[in-house]
Design an enzyme around this catalytic site. Sequence first.
Site, PDB file in Angstrom:
ATOM      1  N   SER A 129      52.365 -55.307  -9.818  1.00 14.30           N
ATOM      2  CA  SER A 129      52.530 -55.494 -10.873  1.00 14.30           C
ATOM      3  C   SER A 129      53.950 -56.123 -11.458  1.00 14.30           C
ATOM      4  O   SER A 129      54.750 -56.238 -10.920  1.00 14.30           O
ATOM      5  CB  SER A 129      52.705 -53.902 -11.648  1.00 14.30           C
ATOM      6  N   TYR A 142      56.699 -46.022 -11.197  1.00 12.66           N
ATOM      7  CA  TYR A 142      55.597 -46.877 -10.982  1.00 12.66           C
ATOM      8  C   TYR A 142      56.269 -48.397 -10.778  1.00 12.66           C
ATOM      9  O   TYR A 142      56.125 -49.060  -9.690  1.00 12.66           O
ATOM     10  CB  TYR A 142      54.982 -47.202 -12.168  1.00 12.66           C
TER      11      TYR A 142
END
Length: 267
Positions: A129, A142
């Site tokens: 990501s 995250y």
Amino acid sequence: MSKVVFITGASSGIGKSIGEFLHHKGYRVYGTSRNPQNVTGSLFPLVALDVRNTDTIKAAVAQVIAEAGAIDVLVNNAGVGITGPIEEIPAEEIKNNFEVNLFGPIEVMKAVLPQMRTQKSGLIINVTSIAGYMGLPYRGVYSASKGALELITEALRMEVKGFGINITSVAPGDFATNIAAGRYHAPLVKGSAYEVPYGNTLSMMNEHVDAGSDPTQMAEAVYAIMHKLKPNVHYRVGVFMQKFSIVLKKLLPDKVYEKMLMNHYKL
């Protein structure tokens, strides 16, 4: 013979888009799902796999090798989102996020590498990501799990290059998928010191996902990477400003970059 592509987390979202795109390109695609019996209309076979369970990983990889005789490409896509103030996220949720986003992908790679060594060829694409390149407020867990997978990619890539195996990562920005519905949201606590800033940031994050890009762009990127003779260490896929934010982090002083992020999130 068509190359065999193994995609984790392929029952929805980015994984499904990649699988369908490669299926239409003539690849022999196998996807995974925790509950494949609940998925209807898949264009490619889905095998049962939970990245938190090593036994299911080994069984799924063995099944694909038994049926197809090879695994030429692994797309390590399974992942889960998490949001919240780090102070208020339960420890078990933090551990679960790392189980899914980091430890699980590592175990999947460990399961396919012996086959790829036997073949003397193989490609592993880890889906990370853009958030993994920076610590984002209320997305810190995250960011950390995806950032760790980026570093694992760099290290393992050097360890297996001598076996004819390539490893790379592709970091998506915001895409229009169901990730927001599936991620863990730390609850907004009435009276909490974080109630207002976290609530505002959470609304902004959901808007970004809802207005995200078509996940087919990720499928096209994976397809292009598969045709590289010598893939790069990292790839990023997303709108210009999301990718440019990584460049800015390298160029700007830390405090200036931090201020830019805080202004963006209105903190």
